[in-house]
Design an enzyme around this catalytic site. Structure first.
Site, PDB file in Angstrom:
ATOM      1  N   GLY A  15       0.984  -1.315  -0.222  1.00 37.82           N
ATOM      2  CA  GLY A  15       0.067   0.073  -0.075  1.00 37.82           C
ATOM      3  C   GLY A  15       0.930   1.273   0.213  1.00 37.82           C
ATOM      4  CB  THR A  17       3.256   5.921  -4.574  1.00 38.16           C
ATOM      5  OG1 THR A  17       3.826   6.584  -3.616  1.00 38.16           O
ATOM      6  CG2 THR A  17       2.932   6.736  -5.597  1.00 38.16           C
ATOM      7  CB  ALA A  18       2.936   1.101  -6.919  1.00 33.28           C
ATOM      8  CD  GLU A  51       7.280  13.519  -0.364  1.00 30.26           C
ATOM      9  OE1 GLU A  51       7.989  14.776  -0.368  1.00 30.26           O
ATOM     10  OE2 GLU A  51       6.622  13.157   0.056  1.00 30.26           O
ATOM     11  CB  ALA A  52       9.320  15.313  -8.300  1.00 28.45           C
ATOM     12  CE  LYS A  80       9.379  18.038 -12.051  1.00 28.76           C
ATOM     13  NZ  LYS A  80       9.739  16.844 -11.942  1.00 28.76           N
ATOM     14  CB  ILE A 342       4.747   8.753 -10.140  1.00 28.42           C
ATOM     15  CG1 ILE A 342       5.123   8.649  -8.590  1.00 28.42           C
ATOM     16  CG2 ILE A 342       3.167   8.878 -10.152  1.00 28.42           C
ATOM     17  CD1 ILE A 342       4.670   9.912  -7.778  1.00 28.42           C
TER      18      ILE A 342
HETATM   19  C1  LIG Z   1      15.530   7.901  -3.538  1.00 26.88           C
HETATM   20  C2  LIG Z   1      14.205   7.849  -4.232  1.00 26.88           C
HETATM   21  C3  LIG Z   1      13.644   8.880  -5.046  1.00 26.88           C
HETATM   22  C4  LIG Z   1      12.692   8.875  -5.864  1.00 26.88           C
HETATM   23  N1  LIG Z   1      11.912  10.019  -6.342  1.00 26.88           N
HETATM   24  C5  LIG Z   1      10.830   9.913  -6.925  1.00 26.88           C
HETATM   25  C6  LIG Z   1      10.105  11.057  -7.748  1.00 26.88           C
HETATM   26  O1  LIG Z   1      10.712  12.271  -7.301  1.00 26.88           O
HETATM   27  N2  LIG Z   1       9.264  10.874  -8.318  1.00 26.88           N
HETATM   28  C7  LIG Z   1       8.703   9.742  -8.870  1.00 26.88           C
HETATM   29  O2  LIG Z   1       7.867   9.619  -9.617  1.00 26.88           O
HETATM   30  N3  LIG Z   1       9.237   8.666  -8.263  1.00 26.88           N
HETATM   31  C8  LIG Z   1      10.198   8.727  -7.455  1.00 26.88           C
HETATM   32  N4  LIG Z   1      10.920   7.380  -6.838  1.00 26.88           N
HETATM   33  C9  LIG Z   1      10.268   6.252  -7.094  1.00 26.88           C
HETATM   34  C10 LIG Z   1       8.917   6.002  -6.377  1.00 26.88           C
HETATM   35  O3  LIG Z   1       7.991   6.803  -7.203  1.00 26.88           O
HETATM   36  C11 LIG Z   1       8.833   5.989  -5.245  1.00 26.88           C
HETATM   37  O4  LIG Z   1       9.790   5.377  -4.555  1.00 26.88           O
HETATM   38  C12 LIG Z   1       7.462   5.358  -4.791  1.00 26.88           C
HETATM   39  O5  LIG Z   1       7.254   5.960  -3.408  1.00 26.88           O
HETATM   40  C13 LIG Z   1       7.476   3.802  -4.514  1.00 26.88           C
HETATM   41  O6  LIG Z   1       6.360   3.249  -4.363  1.00 26.88           O
HETATM   42  P1  LIG Z   1       6.059   1.725  -4.210  1.00 26.88           P
HETATM   43  O7  LIG Z   1       4.699   1.663  -3.795  1.00 26.88           O
HETATM   44  O8  LIG Z   1       6.725   1.082  -5.273  1.00 26.88           O
HETATM   45  O9  LIG Z   1       6.810   1.280  -3.000  1.00 26.88           O
HETATM   46  P2  LIG Z   1       6.658   1.515  -1.316  1.00 26.88           P
HETATM   47  O10 LIG Z   1       6.485   2.981  -0.930  1.00 26.88           O
HETATM   48  O11 LIG Z   1       8.138   1.056  -0.631  1.00 26.88           O
HETATM   49  O12 LIG Z   1       5.565   0.592  -0.833  1.00 26.88           O
HETATM   50  C14 LIG Z   1       5.815  -0.929  -0.617  1.00 26.88           C
HETATM   51  C15 LIG Z   1       4.400  -1.331   0.252  1.00 26.88           C
HETATM   52  O13 LIG Z   1       4.537  -2.791   0.413  1.00 26.88           O
HETATM   53  C16 LIG Z   1       4.329  -2.947   1.661  1.00 26.88           C
HETATM   54  N5  LIG Z   1       4.771  -4.409   2.251  1.00 26.88           N
HETATM   55  C17 LIG Z   1       6.158  -4.633   1.911  1.00 26.88           C
HETATM   56  N6  LIG Z   1       6.354  -6.041   2.282  1.00 26.88           N
HETATM   57  C18 LIG Z   1       5.186  -6.401   2.738  1.00 26.88           C
HETATM   58  C19 LIG Z   1       4.853  -7.691   3.699  1.00 26.88           C
HETATM   59  N7  LIG Z   1       5.514  -8.542   3.814  1.00 26.88           N
HETATM   60  N8  LIG Z   1       3.449  -7.595   3.964  1.00 26.88           N
HETATM   61  C20 LIG Z   1       2.760  -6.418   3.635  1.00 26.88           C
HETATM   62  N9  LIG Z   1       2.874  -5.537   3.027  1.00 26.88           N
HETATM   63  C21 LIG Z   1       4.102  -5.558   2.782  1.00 26.88           C
HETATM   64  C22 LIG Z   1       4.597  -1.945   2.467  1.00 26.88           C
HETATM   65  O14 LIG Z   1       3.973  -1.848   3.514  1.00 26.88           O
HETATM   66  C23 LIG Z   1       4.357  -0.755   1.528  1.00 26.88           C
HETATM   67  O15 LIG Z   1       2.766  -0.605   1.816  1.00 26.88           O
HETATM   68  C24 LIG Z   1      12.129   7.712  -5.990  1.00 26.88           C
HETATM   69  C25 LIG Z   1      12.545   6.374  -5.433  1.00 26.88           C
HETATM   70  C26 LIG Z   1      13.524   6.556  -4.586  1.00 26.88           C
HETATM   71  C27 LIG Z   1      14.394   5.286  -4.107  1.00 26.88           C
END
Ligand SMILES: Cc1cc2nc3c(=O)[nH]c(=O)nc-3n(C[C@H](O)[C@H](O)[C@H](O)COP(=O)(O)OP(=O)(O)OC[C@H]3O[C@@H](n4cnc5c(N)ncnc54)[C@H](O)[C@@H]3O)c2cc1C
Length: 497
Positions: A15, A17-18, A51-52, A80, A342
């Protein structure tokens, strides 16, 4: 004829962003015949950055029917219009990659051809002077226009954005299940995922599983061993430090990307705080040195403690494998440099909605999905590698590596084509268009050798008047727009303010 299942069960693991983007989109747009569950654990934090954004987010928001003002106020968002690259070309110069279109082009040649002749004759100024978004970003202005919107994106609070989407998903029937995934159960015959076993003992079964578990990739890699193609030889940064600070100045309508000795620093201004980070190569800089570099280059009181994030750049070998689709960081990670994360999540979600199986999963669908995802990621990768490789910096081992590293053939071709002819062609699965490539290539110091012969159809006087008319028109247009911060105050002021 195949029978149609009444309710297909979609399970979203994670849960962040993705996960919440997927839950909101599936429930709102296809929810009638789907049973959607999202499993997340409060005990496992999200990565908490990202966040961008880039302008394509509008398409996603339009699909969801979001109101811009409401969304911006709820996520402390600012506008932006591009990214300012500071010290990337060398340690003295900056350039801005704006989201706007440059000047006016014609059927045979982009604006850069006309600009190049003007530049050679000393009658053209900086290429950004011919683009409203570029000029507005530099001057800190913004407007929502009646006839046409400025090409803009947002800086937003990732945690609040996930919450905002969660409310939409809940409203449209998505079911949130709190719990830690302990095991992924596979079908012995097909190798498909059957269910998720939670630590509580609850079993969550489904037909399609979306892996949104972030870097962990619990389903796509942990259970299905899909494989990962590393891009670390093209993108040597593998670590980031992130910290939030209180605001000290009114927010600018662009992201700042400031190159340092072994990486670069981001500044993402929200209405109520500044997001800061340093992306760096652990081969060239220790975590301690990175924290020190970041803290000595930010203003404002710290809101939280600096966090270290480790990652591998690259892509999952298949984004869709069996009945599991990786959306988010679980599918791979290029780099935060052009804020494309994103966007790729959104593309994966929309593509999956377009290819949603009626009954059995089609192998042709999987192949098509993976081909499209790979082509899109590869093109974005090339655009990002361009920034690093075209540096003229020679002041550290990191920058010397970037300048001399081998690059993908596809990128080498684009650079050669531009250098020799000023030409840029947008491929069908390219995210970044001609104006983006031109701004970054020129900004990084790649000056083309010749322009298209059609430019010589204009006399010198006609060329001068053509360039001047666009430049003066752009200036006149932008000077009537309000200050970005004043605009936010009346358009979408956050309740946190
Ligand atoms: C340094 C950095 C900067 C970034 N900046 C940008 C940016 O400016 N713009 C952009 O578009 N993208 C950016 N990104 C990429 C990406 O958009 C973000 O990192 C985004 O927040 C990732 O979302 P996610 O949902 O994939 O992962 P996460 O936010 O890590 O979510 C993972 C989810 O899985 C759940 N989960 C994991 N394991 C388990 C388990 N065993 N049981 C139950 N739940 C579990 C967690 O609780 C969490 O809810 C950046 C990435 C990084 C690393």
């Amino acid at each position: 004829m195949k029978t149609t299942k009444v309710k297909r069960k979609i399970v979203i693991a994670g849960g962040g962003t993705a996960g919440w983007m997927a839950a909101a989109a599936f429930s709102k747009l296809l929810g009638t015949n789907l049973e959607i569950s999202l499993v997340e654990s409060d005990a496992i934090p999200t990565v908490g950055v990202g966040e961008a954004t880039i302008p394509t987010l509008h398409l996603f928001h339009r699909l969801l029917g979001l109101d811009e003002r409401e969304f911006m106020a709820a996520t402390n968002a600012t506008f932006k219009m591009g990214i300012n690259f500071e010290k990337w070309k060398n340690t003295e110069e900056d350039y801005l990659h704006s989201f706007g279109f440059l000047g006016k082009d014609c059927w045979a040649a982009g604006f850069q051809h006309f600009w190049l002749k003007g530049h050679q004759q000393g009658i053209a100024s900086e290429i950004g002077d011919y683009c409203p978004e570029h000029l507005a970003a530099r001057e800190g202005r913004f407007a929502v226009l009646n006839n046409q919107d400025l090409n803009h994106a947002y800086h937003l609070d990732a945690g609040l954005y996930a919450k905002f989407l969660r409310n939409i998903a809940a409203k449209h029937g998505a079911n949130r299940i709190e719990g830690k995934i302990a095991k992924v159960n596979l079908d012995n015959d097909t190798g498909n995922i059957q269910s998720l076993l939670l630590e509580s003992g609850q079993v969550v079964a489904g037909d399609l599983f979306l892996d949104c578990t972030g870097f962990r990739g619990l389903l796509i890699e942990g259970a299905l061993h899909t494989g990962f193609e590393s891009w670390s030889h093209y993108l040597p940064c593998d670590s980031a430090i992130a910290v939030q600070t209180k605001v000290t100045k009114t927010p600018v309508p662009y992201t700042r990307s400031i190159a340092h000795k072994s990486g670069w620093q981001w500044q993402i201004p929200l209405q109520n705080r500044m997001g800061n980070g340093l992306v760096f190569s652990s081969k060239h800089m220790s975590d301690e040195e990175a924290i020190e570099t970041l803290l000595s280059n930010i203003d404002g009181e710290l809101i939280n403690q600096p966090r270290v994030i480790k990652y591998n750049t690259g892509t999952r070998r298949k984004h869709w494998n069996k009945n599991c689709i990786a959306i988010g960081l679980s599918s791979g990670f290029i780099e935060p440099l052009e804020s494309t994360g994103i966007h790729l999540f959104q593309r994966g979600i929309v593509r999956l909605m377009q290819m949603l199986p009626q009954n059995d999963i089609s192998a042709a669908d999987i192949e098509e999905f993976n081909q499209q995802a790979t082509a899109e990621s590869n093109n974005i990768r090339d655009f990002i590698v361009l920034h690093y490789h075209l540096t003229q910096r020679n002041d550290s081992e990191f920058w010397r590596y970037c300048k001399n590293m081998a690059i993908p053939d596809s990128l080498a071709h684009r650079m050669k084509l531009f250098k020799e002819t000023s030409r840029v062609f947008k491929k069908s699965d390219d995210l970044f268009g001609e104006s983006s490539w031109v701004q970054v290539m020129l900004g990084q110091g790649l000056m083309p050798e010749q322009y298209h012969p059609i430019v010589d159809q204009m006399s010198d006087q006609e060329l001068s008047s053509f360039l001047n008319t666009i430049k003066e028109g752009t200036k006149k247009q932008v000077q009537n727009w309000p200050n970005h911060w004043d605009f936010i105050q009346h358009y979408c002021k956050s309740k946190a303010m």
